[in-house]
Enzyme design. Structure first.
Site, PDB file in Angstrom:
ATOM      1  N   ASN A 157       0.796  -1.225   0.000  1.00  0.00           N
ATOM      2  CA  ASN A 157       0.000   0.000   0.000  1.00  0.00           C
ATOM      3  C   ASN A 157       0.828   1.273   0.000  1.00  0.00           C
ATOM      4  O   ASN A 157       0.427   2.282  -0.557  1.00  0.00           O
ATOM      5  CB  ASN A 157      -0.937   0.016   1.216  1.00  0.00           C
ATOM      6  N   HIS A 158       1.996   1.218   0.658  1.00  0.00           N
ATOM      7  CA  HIS A 158       2.768   2.448   0.836  1.00  0.00           C
ATOM      8  C   HIS A 158       4.256   2.133   0.887  1.00  0.00           C
ATOM      9  O   HIS A 158       4.647   0.972   0.981  1.00  0.00           O
ATOM     10  CB  HIS A 158       2.341   3.159   2.126  1.00  0.00           C
ATOM     11  N   ASP A 214       1.149   6.743   0.337  1.00  0.00           N
ATOM     12  CA  ASP A 214       0.480   5.641  -0.366  1.00  0.00           C
ATOM     13  C   ASP A 214       0.898   5.608  -1.832  1.00  0.00           C
ATOM     14  O   ASP A 214       0.937   6.655  -2.492  1.00  0.00           O
ATOM     15  CB  ASP A 214      -1.039   5.818  -0.322  1.00  0.00           C
ATOM     16  N   ARG A 264       2.455 -12.536   4.016  1.00  0.00           N
ATOM     17  CA  ARG A 264       1.352 -11.925   4.752  1.00  0.00           C
ATOM     18  C   ARG A 264       1.281 -10.521   4.146  1.00  0.00           C
ATOM     19  O   ARG A 264       2.286  -9.789   4.137  1.00  0.00           O
ATOM     20  CB  ARG A 264       1.682 -11.910   6.240  1.00  0.00           C
ATOM     21  N   ASP A 271       0.194  -6.778   3.826  1.00  0.00           N
ATOM     22  CA  ASP A 271      -0.183  -5.714   4.748  1.00  0.00           C
ATOM     23  C   ASP A 271      -1.245  -4.786   4.170  1.00  0.00           C
ATOM     24  O   ASP A 271      -1.203  -4.436   2.984  1.00  0.00           O
ATOM     25  CB  ASP A 271       1.092  -4.882   5.041  1.00  0.00           C
ATOM     26  N   TYR A 293      -6.709  -0.805   1.272  1.00  0.00           N
ATOM     27  CA  TYR A 293      -6.568   0.630   0.994  1.00  0.00           C
ATOM     28  C   TYR A 293      -5.873   0.958  -0.327  1.00  0.00           C
ATOM     29  O   TYR A 293      -5.428   2.084  -0.524  1.00  0.00           O
ATOM     30  CB  TYR A 293      -5.772   1.296   2.139  1.00  0.00           C
ATOM     31  N   GLU A 307      -4.066  -9.171   5.351  1.00  0.00           N
ATOM     32  CA  GLU A 307      -4.359  -8.403   6.550  1.00  0.00           C
ATOM     33  C   GLU A 307      -5.445  -7.408   6.194  1.00  0.00           C
ATOM     34  O   GLU A 307      -5.174  -6.324   5.684  1.00  0.00           O
ATOM     35  CB  GLU A 307      -3.122  -7.645   7.055  1.00  0.00           C
ATOM     36  N   HIS A 345       1.724  -8.218  16.649  1.00  0.00           N
ATOM     37  CA  HIS A 345       2.684  -7.161  16.982  1.00  0.00           C
ATOM     38  C   HIS A 345       2.038  -5.791  17.123  1.00  0.00           C
ATOM     39  O   HIS A 345       2.709  -4.820  17.446  1.00  0.00           O
ATOM     40  CB  HIS A 345       3.745  -7.118  15.889  1.00  0.00           C
ATOM     41  N   ASP A 346       0.748  -5.681  16.810  1.00  0.00           N
ATOM     42  CA  ASP A 346       0.039  -4.399  16.909  1.00  0.00           C
ATOM     43  C   ASP A 346      -0.798  -4.375  18.189  1.00  0.00           C
ATOM     44  O   ASP A 346      -0.848  -5.354  18.932  1.00  0.00           O
ATOM     45  CB  ASP A 346      -0.889  -4.221  15.705  1.00  0.00           C
TER      46      ASP A 346
HETATM   47  C1  NOJ Z   1      -0.518  -3.134   9.663  1.00  0.00           C
HETATM   48  C2  NOJ Z   1       0.717  -3.531  10.402  1.00  0.00           C
HETATM   49  O1  NOJ Z   1       0.462  -4.710  11.122  1.00  0.00           O
HETATM   50  C3  NOJ Z   1       1.084  -2.378  11.304  1.00  0.00           C
HETATM   51  O2  NOJ Z   1       2.125  -2.719  12.188  1.00  0.00           O
HETATM   52  C4  NOJ Z   1       1.448  -1.181  10.441  1.00  0.00           C
HETATM   53  O3  NOJ Z   1       1.671  -0.061  11.261  1.00  0.00           O
HETATM   54  C5  NOJ Z   1       0.330  -0.861   9.427  1.00  0.00           C
HETATM   55  N1  NOJ Z   1      -0.214  -2.010   8.800  1.00  0.00           N
HETATM   56  C6  NOJ Z   1       0.847   0.051   8.323  1.00  0.00           C
HETATM   57  O4  NOJ Z   1       1.702  -0.658   7.475  1.00  0.00           O
END
Ligand code: NOJ
Ligand code: CA
Length: 532
Positions: free
Chosen positions: A102-103, A169, A197, A199, A203, A241, A314-315
């Site tokens: 995405n970015h 983006d 995986r 990300d 978007y 994701e 991890h988030d």
């Molecule tokens: C999801 C990732 O799990 C997260 O850690 C990240 O900050 C955002 N996407 C942006 O890439």
């Protein structure tokens, strides 16, 4: 039914920077992972998902990529990456990397060239003369950003960013961007990687008058990605994701809603964001309803697809997609202190979320391994690691792996660590570490090894048919998992009251014990996998 390897895989999400440091600079690296593959093999996992390994200024911990074709020098180089894949494959462990389509980072040469309007990068990002377009798109990093637009002095225009302002983006309306991302995928798959995986997939495109999420154009490009994978790397897997409402999350499988017989043509796997917060809600309320409702809402899926289920990652534990009332309830229950919260979520690890109650931790893992989907374990949760809410952002759930009780928890020989190890009386590395738990047959680690072993021996648990049972106790979640001749009755007591339940003659798989038909007593938070 034949299953693909990833439909019954056991994934381990490994945060590269904090797993194992081989060269003693205080930062986890690829050779460090290679040195720990015996541990992972012994644990029984069958696939690794590595956090972003690319060069990056690390404003967003590697999700701000400045070069898609290299390895961050702190983690090693491309040769080390190849060596990790080879060493993992030698142990029958597959390897997934993170792909961030995405970015990019604002330091990426594409963005630097785009700012200067240099061909062919002029149109690689979403530029605008004003910051009023796409007003209906929400802001995701609510704690830090106030707009999805940022001003660029050099170009004299605004650029679009769904995450930090340092993460512009990419412009997927530009066919060259699409081709560039497919080439990035080819580069890593050619090295032997087993998949990605992917990300932030909702978007990719923006359209006026929409919330700029889940657009048809985005799905069309993701189907192209899949078609390329299918044609050129048919062994490999794509995991999405997409943290979205149930119906929208499921659309990332492709195929046709409600038609499991029509093959999915987008992602092989989707992370099960709808289920995750409902597991915590059901436990808090001692009521299976949130789980039952979401399982109904998220099935069926195409037969050639699979959910990737998880408890933590991890988030922050995201609560973006539950109702405001549910969010408040979960915050009150699991994040009583404001600094435990972040954006619309909770920045805590599994063990502290559950009050370090061994019964609840095992119960949640039992759900992870017995509900439909291939489980993803977040590194350190298998030993019940804690978090450090003093650290900013999501760093508190990304602390060094606790290997033993020597200096730096055996993670590194460095004098100083950029992210400190957990050293409190409850979760500190003197008490909570791999070596101690390997030596103790009654440890959580040994329990997780057993879950994994039984789950691998009985693929019905990941990929069988699900039949939910209606029982008079709201706290009892009972379901059958069936595949071919095999039928497993899974029982979970979500509450702190003992329960009684009548069961057929069965073998208790986890206890390895044959039981006659009759009433079973389920103590608070008890769980059983009964082969009948
Ligand atoms: C999801 C990732 O799990 C997260 O850690 C990240 O900050 C955002 N996407 C942006 O890439
Ligand atoms: Ca290192």
């Amino acid at each position: 039914m034949t299953t693909s390897w990833w439909q019954t895989a056991v994934f381990y999400q490994l945060y590269l920077r904090s797993f194992s440091d081989a060269n003693g600079d205080g930062i986890g690296d690829l050779p460090g992972i290679i040195a720990r593959l015996d541990y992972l093999q012994d644990l029984g996992i069958t696939a690794l998902w590595l956090s972003p390994h690319y060069p990056s200024p690390r404003v967003d911990d590697g999700y701000d990529v400045s070069d898609f074709y290299d390895v961050h020098p702190e983690y090693g180089d491309v040769e080390d990456f190849k060596a990790l894949i080879a060493a993992a494959h030698a142990r029958n462990i597959r390897v997934l990397a993170d792909l961030i389509p995405n970015h990019t980072s604002d330091q990426h040469p594409w963005f630097q060239a785009s700012r200067l309007r240099q061909a062919p990068y002029d149109d690689f990002y979403v530029w605008s003369d004003d910051d009023q377009r796409y007003k209906d798109a929400r802001i995701i990093f609510l704690d830090t950003e106030t707009s999805n637009w940022a001003w660029d002095e050099v170009r004299g225009q605004y650029y679009w960013h769904r995450f930090y302002r340092q993460q512009p983006d990419l412009n997927y309306d530009n066919p060259q961007v699409q081709e560039a991302m497919l080439d990035v995928m080819r580069f890593w798959l050619d090295l032997g990687l087993d998949g990605f995986r992917v990300d932030a997939v909702p978007y990719l495109f923006e359209r006026e008058g929409t919330n700029c999420e889940n657009l048809p154009e985005t799905h069309a490009f993701l189907k192209r990605m899949r078609a390329m994978m299918q044609a050129e790397y048919p062994h490999a897997v794509m995991m999405s994701e997409a943290n979205q409402p149930p119906q929208e999350t499921m659309r990332y499988f492709g195929g046709q809603p409600g038609r499991p017989d029509i093959p999915g043509d987008e992602f092989h796997m989707c992370l099960h964001f709808p289920l995750m917060p409902r597991l915590f809600m059901a436990l808090a309320r001692a009521d299976r309803t949130p789980i039952v409702d979401i399982l109904h809402a998220t099935s069926p899926i195409p037969a050639n697809c699979q959910w990737a289920t998880f408890l933590r990652n991890h988030d922050e534990l995201t609560l973006e997609m539950v109702t405001p009332e549910e969010r408040q309830c979960l915050w009150d229950w699991y994040a009583p202190e404001p600094r435990m919260r972040l954006n619309l979520g909770i920045r805590r690890r599994l063990a502290p979320l559950l009050g370090n109650d061994r019964r609840k931790i095992e119960l949640m893992f039992s759900l992870l391994f017995s509900l439909p989907g291939a489980p993803v374990i977040y590194y350190g949760d298998e030993i019940g690691m804690g978090d450090n809410i003093e650290l900013p952002d999501r760093n508190g759930v990304r602390t060094p792996m606790q290997w033993n009780d020597s200096a730096n928890a055996g993670f590194s020989t460095a004098f100083d660590l950029p992210t400190p190890v957990i050293d409190d009386p409850v979760y500190g590395y003197h008490r909570v570490n791999v070596a101690a738990q390997l030596a103790d047959a009654s440890s959580l680690l040994h329990r997780i090894r057993r879950f994994i072993r039984i789950a691998r021996e009985h693929p019905a648990l990941a990929a069988g048919e699900l039949t939910l049972l209606d029982t008079p106790h709201p706290a009892l979640l009972a379901f059958y998992r069936t595949m071919g001749e095999e039928r497993i009755l899974c029982l979970h007591n979500l509450g702190d009251e003992p329960l009684r339940f009548s069961v057929p003659a069965a073998t208790d798989l986890l206890a390895d014990q044959h039981l006659p038909a009759g009433e079973r007593h389920l103590s608070p938070y008890a769980y059983h996998w009964l082969k009948c």
